[in-house]
Design an enzyme around this catalytic site. Structure first.
Site, short mmCIF file in Angstrom:
data_model
loop_
_atom_site.label_atom_id
_atom_site.label_comp_id
_atom_site.label_asym_id
_atom_site.label_seq_id
_atom_site.Cartn_x
_atom_site.Cartn_y
_atom_site.Cartn_z
N MET A 44 -13.88 18.00 -4.23
CA MET A 44 -13.34 17.02 -3.49
C MET A 44 -11.99 16.83 -4.16
SD MET A 44 -16.62 14.58 -2.80
CE MET A 44 -17.41 15.32 -3.85
N ASP B 225 -24.13 16.13 3.86
CA ASP B 225 -24.08 15.30 2.48
C ASP B 225 -23.58 13.90 2.64
OD1 ASP B 225 -23.51 14.31 0.02
OD2 ASP B 225 -21.91 16.12 -0.28
N MET C 13 -14.76 15.15 -8.17
CA MET C 13 -13.57 14.51 -7.54
C MET C 13 -12.56 14.15 -8.60
SD MET C 13 -16.17 11.24 -6.23
CE MET C 13 -17.38 11.69 -5.45
N SER D 22 -27.90 15.66 -5.61
CA SER D 22 -26.51 15.22 -6.24
C SER D 22 -26.83 14.28 -7.45
CB SER D 22 -25.58 14.49 -5.37
OG SER D 22 -24.81 13.88 -6.08
N MET E 22 -19.72 16.42 6.18
CA MET E 22 -19.95 15.06 5.24
C MET E 22 -20.43 13.96 6.39
SD MET E 22 -19.18 15.43 2.16
CE MET E 22 -19.14 13.51 1.71
N HIS F 144 -19.22 20.79 -5.16
CA HIS F 144 -18.54 20.37 -3.88
C HIS F 144 -17.22 19.70 -4.49
CE1 HIS F 144 -18.50 16.75 -0.87
NE2 HIS F 144 -17.41 17.59 -0.61
N ASP G 206 -20.86 16.97 -7.43
CA ASP G 206 -19.69 16.26 -6.91
C ASP G 206 -18.52 16.23 -7.81
OD1 ASP G 206 -20.52 15.63 -4.26
OD2 ASP G 206 -22.06 14.59 -5.32
N HIS H 53 -26.68 19.72 -6.92
CA HIS H 53 -25.16 19.48 -6.19
C HIS H 53 -24.26 18.85 -7.16
CE1 HIS H 53 -22.55 19.06 -2.58
NE2 HIS H 53 -22.56 17.72 -2.92
C1 DX5 Z 1 -19.97 11.72 -1.70
C2 DX5 Z 1 -20.64 12.94 -2.38
C3 DX5 Z 1 -21.96 13.01 -2.00
C4 DX5 Z 1 -22.89 11.95 -2.57
C5 DX5 Z 1 -24.19 11.84 -2.16
O1 DX5 Z 1 -18.76 12.00 -1.80
O2 DX5 Z 1 -20.13 14.05 -1.84
O3 DX5 Z 1 -22.63 14.28 -2.56
O4 DX5 Z 1 -23.03 11.81 -3.89
O5 DX5 Z 1 -24.92 10.84 -2.41
P1 DX5 Z 1 -25.74 9.83 -1.51
O6 DX5 Z 1 -26.71 10.55 -0.89
O7 DX5 Z 1 -26.09 8.64 -2.26
O8 DX5 Z 1 -25.01 9.55 -0.28
ZN ZN Z 2 -21.01 16.08 -2.40
#
Ligand code: DX5
Ligand code: ZN
Length: 214
Positions: A65, A173, A34, A6, A135, A63, A32, A30
């Site tokens: 969110m 994840d 948000m 990520s 998660m 992903h 993320d 990956h």
């Molecule tokens: C959290 C994300 C993850 C995160 C992973 O909300 O979905 O993908 O960035 O990062 P680490 O490996 O640092 O937990």
């Molecule tokens: Zn993620």
């Protein structure tokens, strides 16, 4: 084990350099996404996805969110994203429809759940989702500590997938790194997302290879 680093905790001043480095070894990258509503944090949007898609050669795994994830499915498909997941908590009873929409756009469709959602809630989607994202931290931030109960949750889901003879990948994840990769492998995880354990390492490629070798 397939590894999807990520870029959430990457140095965005040097994003191209970071991408090129992990792209040489990763199985997926990956992304993320948000929205500050579904999770208490904002990450990045389409200009960054566009930039990553232009630099990366390995497939992209996004992903979402966000609330109303369906608003963005077409846009992610247009950037060549190959795996797209949304949260069950955001989609509710519309999850089945969303899986079909994602597949129709030519992407692998996944449903994600936070650690407080019983995995049984995913059982109706076995055979419908291409993958499940379990998660192992609460969605929202990189660099959190791996929640160990995740291993039991993966076992429970994997047992049910096997019992039904379905084809479905499991992705985990959050807080994944060399210290928990063996347990994840043994539980039947197919893909791990790794943010800070890879990006924060002195030699990210070596960590990716170590996780892949599990
Ligand atoms: C959290 C994300 C993850 C995160 C992973 O909300 O979905 O993908 O960035 O990062 P680490 O490996 O640092 O937990
Ligand atoms: Zn993620």
């Amino acid at each position: 084990m397939k590894v999807a680093p990520s870029i959430l905790t990457a140095d965005f001043r040097n994003l191209e350099k970071e991408i090129r480095l992990i792209d040489s070894a990763a199985d997926y990258i990956h992304l993320d996404i948000m929205d500050g509503t579904f999770v208490p944090n904002l990450s990045y949007g389409f200009p960054v996805v566009d930039a990553v898609s232009k630099v990366a050669s390995c497939p992209l795994d996004a992903h979402l969110m966000v609330v109303n994830p369906q608003k963005w499915f077409e846009k992610f498909a247009s950037y060549g994203v190959q795996m797209l997941s949304f949260h069950l908590e955001a989609a509710g009873w519309k999850s089945g429809r969303y899986l079909r929409q994602i597949k129709k756009l030519g992407m692998k469709a996944g449903i994600a759940v936070d650690p407080d959602v019983p995995v049984k809630k995913l059982f109706p989607y076995i055979g419908k989702a291409d993958f499940f994202l379990i998660m192992s931290v609460f969605a929202g931030f990189g660099g959190q500590k791996f929640i160990y109960e995740t291993i039991d949750r993966v076992h429970e889901l994997q047992d049910e997938i096997k019992r039904r003879g379905a084809e479905c990948l499991i992705q985990v994840d959050g807080g994944v790194g060399p210290s928990n990769i063996q347990a994840l492998k043994q539980a039947g995880v197919d893909i791990v997302v790794a943010g800070s354990s890879v990006i924060g390492a002195e030699d990210p490629v070596a960590v990716i290879r170590e996780l892949q070798a599990a």
